[in-house]
Design a protein around this motif. Structure first.
Motif, short mmCIF file in Angstrom:
data_model
loop_
_atom_site.label_atom_id
_atom_site.label_comp_id
_atom_site.label_asym_id
_atom_site.label_seq_id
_atom_site.Cartn_x
_atom_site.Cartn_y
_atom_site.Cartn_z
N ARG A 1 0.93 -0.99 -0.05
CA ARG A 1 0.00 -0.06 -0.02
C ARG A 1 0.79 1.17 0.01
O ARG A 1 0.45 2.18 -0.31
N GLY A 2 2.12 1.45 0.36
CA GLY A 2 3.04 2.53 0.64
C GLY A 2 3.35 2.82 -1.05
O GLY A 2 3.77 3.94 -0.98
N GLY B 1 1.17 3.81 -2.83
CA GLY B 1 0.53 5.13 -3.15
C GLY B 1 -0.75 5.09 -4.06
O GLY B 1 -1.57 5.64 -3.92
N SER B 2 -0.53 4.42 -5.08
CA SER B 2 -1.47 4.48 -6.28
C SER B 2 -1.28 3.27 -7.18
O SER B 2 -0.08 2.56 -7.16
N ASN C 1 1.68 3.09 -9.69
CA ASN C 1 3.11 2.97 -9.17
C ASN C 1 3.31 1.63 -9.18
O ASN C 1 4.67 1.18 -8.71
N ASP D 1 11.23 6.69 0.62
CA ASP D 1 10.20 6.70 -0.03
C ASP D 1 10.17 5.58 -1.23
O ASP D 1 11.17 5.87 -1.82
#
Ligand SMILES: Cc1cc2nc3c(=O)[nH]c(=O)nc-3n(C[C@H](O)[C@H](O)[C@H](O)COP(=O)(O)OP(=O)(O)OC[C@H]3O[C@@H](n4cnc5c(N)ncnc54)[C@H](O)[C@@H]3O)c2cc1C
Length: 323
Positions: free
Chosen positions: A215-216, A218-219, A222, A310
């Motif tokens: 889930r990290g 983000g979309s 990605n 990130d």
């Protein structure tokens, strides 16, 4: 009493059969009991003979019945129950798959046997059998003691063991194949398979390198970063369950308790927290590399190398560097 390793149809390309035969051979050696390989359903005999010879199996029982060609839980339970009535095993081992989950508990019910699912390891302790199994949704490993006064049906998790032929087996005699007849004429399947995702190409279970996203990321878009790094490394892309549920990645990519169980040499987890249900599918990786923005994320407890940062930025950088 005998140890029986039971497989369905042609041996799986993934090595599941080899894993099962390894566990069964070790158990029969510790117990000093006979070992039989039961093959339920049509299967190419030269392939069975070759595997049996390599894994030191001298007897194959073959139920070559076309009713067992496709997924058929009711027919499988009936066939195995009839087999066990004529040749009662002390322990019947199966590889745990979506299909055998439908068979093992019901077969155990028919045999008045103990059933153990999610088994990772077996150890003989006198008459009893100690079974280490994944428990509480993958949160823990528990050791169960199964008394020796009744038969056991045990489903072994994929990738729980490394296939290991005995060193002297390849030179052994060709196995004897015995045909076993069963009567399945009265069986009516109660479960109808409506749809099954056809999996093509290399499988996560066999991959040596896996790059996995959570889930990290983000979309949905990605997830392409995960696929690109996997491709640059010559590995496969995988996913945590939430992003499969959200449609960012295909369900065939899911790693974990309710997904695929892999044992790669390298597992790169990007934006994955390290929940036990996810780790149940990858904790056996030789090296885990975690990229997570939270320094306290549980995944760092499993990782040999960790990067606090990130993952969206780092995945792209890594792919560029590799290319
Ligand atoms: C019965 C049952 C079965 C389950 N089976 C499975 C299963 O098979 N597989 C599975 O995966 N889960 C399974 N789950 C779900 C599991 O419990 C977790 O909810 C899931 O694994 C969490 O997925 P995640 O790590 O992607 O998401 P999250 O837990 O939301 O973690 C996201 C992580 O990304 C990090 N992050 C956020 N932004 C960034 C960024 N920009 N860069 C880097 N890191 C970032 C966060 O710090 C966090 O650690 C199951 C649950 C149950 C109850």
């Amino acid at each position: 009493m005998t140890v029986v390793a039971c497989t369905f149809g042609a041996p799986a390309a993934s090595g599941e059969t080899e894993e099962l035969l390894t566990v069964a051979r070790k158990l029969s050696a510790s117990r000093e009991t006979a070992l039989r390989w039961l093959v339920a359903g049509p299967a190419p005999r030269p392939q069975l003979e070759e595997l049996a010879t390599a894994y030191g199996i001298t007897t194959i029982d073959h139920i070559d019945d076309p009713e067992l060609e496709a997924v058929a839980p009711d027919a499988s339970v009936e066939a195995l129950a009839q087999y066990c009535a004529s040749r009662p095993p002390a322990t019947l081992l199966l590889s745990q798959t979506f299909d055998t989950r439908l068979v093992a508990p019901r077969l155990a019910g028919r045999l008045n046997a103990t059933v153990m699912m999610n088994a990772l390891d077996l150890e003989v302790a006198g008459d009893a059998l100690l079974v280490t199994a994944s428990a509480y949704g993958g949160d823990t490993r528990a050791v169960y003691e199964l008394p020796g006064d009744r038969p056991h049906v045990i489903a072994i998790m994929p990738n729980a063991t490394t296939p290991e032929p005995p060193p002297d087996a390849a030179a052994g005699a060709a196995p004897v194949i015995e045909d076993v007849a069963v009567d399945l004429s009265a069986v009516e399947e109660r479960i109808r398979l409506v749809e099954r995702n056809a999996e093509e190409g290399p499988r996560l279970e066999d991959a040596q390198i896996i790059v996995s996203g959570g889930r990290g990321l983000g979309s949905a878009g990605n997830f392409a970063l995960v696929e690109e790094l996997a491709e640059a490394l010559g590995g496969l892309a995988a996913a945590s369950r939430p992003i499969v549920d959200d449609g960012w990645a295909d369900s065939a990519r899911q790693i974990g308790l309710t997904g695929k169980i892999a044992r790669p040499a390298l597992y790169i987890a990007a934006g994955i927290s390290g929940a036990s249900q996810h780790m149940a599918g990858c904790a056996a990786a030789k090296t885990i590399v975690a990229i997570n923005s939270d320094p306290d994320a549980p995944i760092f407890r499993y990782a040999r190398y960790g990067v606090v940062g990130d993952c969206v930025e780092l995945l792209g950088e890594l792919t560029r560097a590799l290319r």
